[in-house]
Design a protein around this motif. Structure first.
Motif, mmCIF file in Angstrom:
data_model
loop_
_atom_site.group_PDB
_atom_site.id
_atom_site.type_symbol
_atom_site.label_atom_id
_atom_site.label_comp_id
_atom_site.label_asym_id
_atom_site.label_seq_id
_atom_site.Cartn_x
_atom_site.Cartn_y
_atom_site.Cartn_z
ATOM 1 N N LEU A 32 0.885 -1.060 0.014
ATOM 2 C CA LEU A 32 -0.025 -0.016 -0.039
ATOM 3 C C LEU A 32 0.974 1.228 -0.055
ATOM 4 C CD1 LEU A 32 -3.033 0.912 0.265
ATOM 5 C CD2 LEU A 32 -2.583 1.018 2.639
ATOM 6 N N ALA A 33 0.485 2.243 -0.872
ATOM 7 C CA ALA A 33 1.185 3.510 -1.075
ATOM 8 C C ALA A 33 0.382 4.446 -1.013
ATOM 9 C CB ALA A 33 2.204 3.466 -2.233
ATOM 10 N N GLN A 34 0.604 5.703 -0.576
ATOM 11 C CA GLN A 34 -0.135 7.114 -1.018
ATOM 12 C C GLN A 34 0.283 7.515 -2.279
ATOM 13 O OE1 GLN A 34 -2.247 8.644 0.954
ATOM 14 N NE2 GLN A 34 -1.452 10.386 1.773
ATOM 15 N N LYS A 35 -0.699 7.773 -3.068
ATOM 16 C CA LYS A 35 -0.467 7.905 -4.576
ATOM 17 C C LYS A 35 0.697 8.886 -4.731
ATOM 18 C CE LYS A 35 -3.245 8.913 -8.742
ATOM 19 N NZ LYS A 35 -4.477 9.465 -9.395
ATOM 20 N N GLN A 36 0.795 10.283 -4.032
ATOM 21 C CA GLN A 36 1.724 11.002 -4.266
ATOM 22 C C GLN A 36 3.049 10.745 -4.090
ATOM 23 O OE1 GLN A 36 -1.141 11.299 -2.434
ATOM 24 N NE2 GLN A 36 -0.545 12.715 -0.480
ATOM 25 N N THR A 37 3.225 9.699 -3.313
ATOM 26 C CA THR A 37 4.589 9.298 -2.985
ATOM 27 C C THR A 37 5.113 7.943 -3.414
ATOM 28 O OG1 THR A 37 3.880 8.001 -1.008
ATOM 29 C CG2 THR A 37 4.218 10.321 -0.794
ATOM 30 N N ILE A 38 4.319 7.387 -4.431
ATOM 31 C CA ILE A 38 4.933 6.249 -5.213
ATOM 32 C C ILE A 38 6.191 6.594 -5.943
ATOM 33 C CG2 ILE A 38 4.325 4.919 -7.276
ATOM 34 C CD1 ILE A 38 1.327 4.975 -6.373
ATOM 35 N N LEU A 39 7.066 6.016 -5.921
ATOM 36 C CA LEU A 39 8.524 6.175 -6.750
ATOM 37 C C LEU A 39 8.261 6.010 -8.096
ATOM 38 C CD1 LEU A 39 11.042 4.511 -4.245
ATOM 39 C CD2 LEU A 39 10.107 6.706 -4.001
ATOM 40 N N GLN A 40 8.547 7.163 -8.699
ATOM 41 C CA GLN A 40 8.485 7.058 -10.368
ATOM 42 C C GLN A 40 9.585 7.889 -10.783
ATOM 43 O OE1 GLN A 40 4.550 8.466 -11.584
ATOM 44 N NE2 GLN A 40 4.088 8.968 -9.544
ATOM 45 N N ALA A 41 9.933 7.523 -12.048
ATOM 46 C CA ALA A 41 11.340 7.693 -12.688
ATOM 47 C C ALA A 41 11.364 9.580 -12.794
ATOM 48 C CB ALA A 41 11.255 7.381 -14.167
ATOM 49 N N LYS A 42 10.214 10.194 -12.793
ATOM 50 C CA LYS A 42 10.407 11.499 -12.786
ATOM 51 C C LYS A 42 10.902 12.062 -11.512
ATOM 52 C CE LYS A 42 5.537 12.295 -11.355
ATOM 53 N NZ LYS A 42 4.247 12.896 -11.751
ATOM 54 N N ASN A 43 10.867 11.288 -10.542
ATOM 55 C CA ASN A 43 11.453 12.000 -9.163
ATOM 56 C C ASN A 43 13.056 12.063 -9.129
ATOM 57 O OD1 ASN A 43 8.779 11.738 -8.593
ATOM 58 N ND2 ASN A 43 8.990 10.073 -7.367
ATOM 59 N N VAL A 44 13.530 11.232 -10.148
ATOM 60 C CA VAL A 44 15.157 11.086 -10.067
ATOM 61 C C VAL A 44 15.678 12.374 -10.962
ATOM 62 C CG1 VAL A 44 17.111 9.944 -10.695
ATOM 63 C CG2 VAL A 44 14.919 8.731 -9.921
ATOM 64 N N GLN A 45 16.750 13.160 -10.220
ATOM 65 C CA GLN A 45 17.222 14.306 -11.063
ATOM 66 C C GLN A 45 18.791 14.046 -11.294
ATOM 67 O OE1 GLN A 45 16.433 17.271 -8.253
ATOM 68 N NE2 GLN A 45 14.097 17.091 -8.401
ATOM 69 N N ALA A 46 19.192 14.808 -12.057
ATOM 70 C CA ALA A 46 20.763 15.048 -12.392
ATOM 71 C C ALA A 46 21.520 15.458 -11.169
ATOM 72 C CB ALA A 46 21.033 15.865 -13.417
ATOM 73 N N GLY A 47 22.493 14.634 -10.545
ATOM 74 C CA GLY A 47 23.079 15.147 -9.602
ATOM 75 C C GLY A 47 22.760 14.275 -8.209
ATOM 76 N N ASP A 48 21.645 13.657 -8.406
ATOM 77 C CA ASP A 48 21.376 12.412 -7.421
ATOM 78 C C ASP A 48 22.359 11.469 -7.046
ATOM 79 O OD1 ASP A 48 18.963 13.684 -7.092
ATOM 80 O OD2 ASP A 48 17.878 12.054 -7.926
ATOM 81 N N HIS A 83 18.382 12.404 -3.363
ATOM 82 C CA HIS A 83 18.808 13.799 -3.736
ATOM 83 C C HIS A 83 19.948 14.549 -2.741
ATOM 84 C CE1 HIS A 83 15.445 14.038 -6.170
ATOM 85 N NE2 HIS A 83 14.364 14.409 -5.472
ATOM 86 N N PRO A 84 20.850 14.937 -3.124
ATOM 87 C CA PRO A 84 21.956 15.533 -2.405
ATOM 88 C C PRO A 84 21.650 15.995 -1.058
ATOM 89 C CG PRO A 84 22.399 16.159 -4.510
ATOM 90 C CD PRO A 84 20.965 15.580 -4.635
ATOM 91 N N ASP A 85 20.671 16.850 -1.193
ATOM 92 C CA ASP A 85 20.120 17.419 0.185
ATOM 93 C C ASP A 85 19.658 16.464 1.211
ATOM 94 O OD1 ASP A 85 20.825 19.768 -0.822
ATOM 95 O OD2 ASP A 85 18.687 20.557 -1.370
ATOM 96 N N ASP A 86 19.179 15.278 0.893
ATOM 97 C CA ASP A 86 18.770 14.345 1.562
ATOM 98 C C ASP A 86 19.839 13.175 2.167
ATOM 99 O OD1 ASP A 86 16.250 15.483 1.609
ATOM 100 O OD2 ASP A 86 15.745 14.185 -0.027
ATOM 101 N N LEU A 87 20.879 13.357 1.611
ATOM 102 C CA LEU A 87 21.982 12.221 1.655
ATOM 103 C C LEU A 87 22.441 12.080 3.167
ATOM 104 C CD1 LEU A 87 23.891 10.075 0.519
ATOM 105 C CD2 LEU A 87 25.466 11.999 0.054
ATOM 106 N N ALA A 88 22.734 12.947 3.874
ATOM 107 C CA ALA A 88 23.102 13.083 5.174
ATOM 108 C C ALA A 88 22.061 12.511 6.159
ATOM 109 C CB ALA A 88 23.566 14.602 6.004
ATOM 110 N N GLN A 89 20.834 12.749 5.960
ATOM 111 C CA GLN A 89 19.859 12.056 6.770
ATOM 112 C C GLN A 89 19.727 10.703 6.488
ATOM 113 O OE1 GLN A 89 16.344 14.612 6.703
ATOM 114 N NE2 GLN A 89 15.003 13.313 8.013
ATOM 115 N N VAL A 90 19.758 10.091 4.941
ATOM 116 C CA VAL A 90 19.725 8.664 4.649
ATOM 117 C C VAL A 90 20.642 7.912 5.328
ATOM 118 C CG1 VAL A 90 19.817 7.232 2.724
ATOM 119 C CG2 VAL A 90 18.334 9.247 2.556
#
Length: 348
Positions: A160-176, A308-315
């Motif tokens: 089960l997932a929340q629709k807006q949080t499903i992982l999709q290719a469009k979420n990935v960005q250059a620099g990730d 995403h680079p801004d999330d790396l430390a937390q991950v």
């Protein structure tokens, strides 16, 4: 003398099947979501307790391929059930979902209660480890289709997932940044090639102790597929993952492109993570090219995360708190040639 009924005389033991279900039922932990018990016509799962505004069911089905042949030949059946659960559940989690329940299908020639119980106990233990319900399943005796101790396995998982949080290719960005979670070994892919190299071409036996592995081939090859749901759930809940690729059949070359937009590529540095001894052995014995390896095996990475680079430390802090090993294995960049580029490897 106990008289067999007509179905038993044809090779199908209904009583043995019922006994297996009864034994499995004893080890089930009650979950409030599950309505009823094993043995009903269909499993029922109550979604009423899930507080989501736009819920989406995420489902996946898979098997364990020809790894079942090695499990049958060795008689070691306690780990193949985890393989089955992991192959299905890791796919569901890679879409950003929380696994809810699992169903299994086991087909055998003749129902041997001990054999079936070992397989299903592995399924149940893996489900419980990932906090999901074993909602039902089917054990089918099929004399004439399967011979001797051969069997086959398939599974089906729903999350089960929340629709807006499903992982999709469009979420990935250059620099990730690409993080790799290590595999436990071969997992459940490439075994047709593994069997050809080791047993057909080089006459190894399952009981052989192979020096580079420091264990028998049986123990190495039947190491179960790693489960990743419990690792990823805290990261998913905090929306810290941009993309997740479960590295199964097709390896890095075929699975990582699934999480990328057409304009981006994933660049990997193979020096960033260790090559497990089993992959070195297969590469050398089989005369495999780098492309052979990276499009067949996981090469030591069971899951690849785009962060995403801004999330790396937390991950990284979360993974370290869990004592989960990980490697920074590469990055996402604008696509120049192909979806996956592995440093130092000329893709042939």
């Amino acid at each position: 003398m106990v008289k067999m009924n007509a179905y038993e005389s044809a090779g199908v033991n209904i009583a043995a099947g019922a006994a297996v279900v009864d034994e499995l039922q004893k080890n089930l932990k009650t979950q409030s979501h599950v309505l009823g018990n094993l043995g009903t016509f269909a499993g029922c799962y109550d979604l009423g307790q899930e507080d989501l505004t736009a819920p989406v069911l995420v489902s996946g089905t898979d098997g364990v391929g020809t790894k079942v042949l090695l499990a049958a030949a060795s008689g070691k059946l306690t780990t193949i059930g985890q393989d089955l659960v992991a192959m299905c559940v890791n796919d569901v989690v890679a879409q950003g979902a929380k696994p809810l329940f699992f169903l299994d299908y086991l087909a055998v020639s003749h129902l041997e209660p001990t054999q079936v119980q070992q397989v299903l106990q592995g399924v149940l233990a893996a489900c419980q480890a990932e906090n999901m319900a074993l909602l039902g399943g089917e054990t089918a005796e099929m004399p004439g289709v399967y011979q001797g101790n051969h069997f086959d396995l398939a599974g089906f998982a729903v999350g089960l997932a929340q629709k807006q949080t499903i992982l999709q290719a469009k979420n990935v960005q250059a620099g990730d940044v690409l993080l790799g979670l290590p595999s436990s070994g071969l997992h459940s892919n490439g075994f047709s090639l593994v069997r050809k190299i080791l047993f057909e071409n080089h006459d190894y036996q399952l009981t052989d102790l192979v020096v580079p592995l420091e264990k028998t081939l049986q123990d190495e090859l039947l190491t179960p597929t790693r489960l990743y749901s419990h690792v990823l759930q805290p990261l998913l809940q905090q929306q810290l993952i941009a993309g997740a690729a479960h590295i199964t059949g097709g390896g890095l070359l075929d699975n990582v492109p699934r999480i990328l937009p057409d304009t981006l590529q994933a660049e990997f540095d193979p020096a960033a993570w260790p090559e497990l001894p089993i992959f070195t052995l297969l590469r050398q014995l089989g005369g495999l090219t780098p492309t052979d390896c990276y499009e067949t095996f996981n090469m030591g990475l069971g899951m690849v995360l785009a962060i995403h680079p801004d999330d790396l430390a937390q991950v990284e802090a979360e993974l370290q708190a869990q004592q989960t090993p990980y490697y920074q294995v590469g990055q996402v960049t604008p696509r120049l040639t192909q979806a996956v580029v592995i440093k130092g490897v000329a893709h042939d």
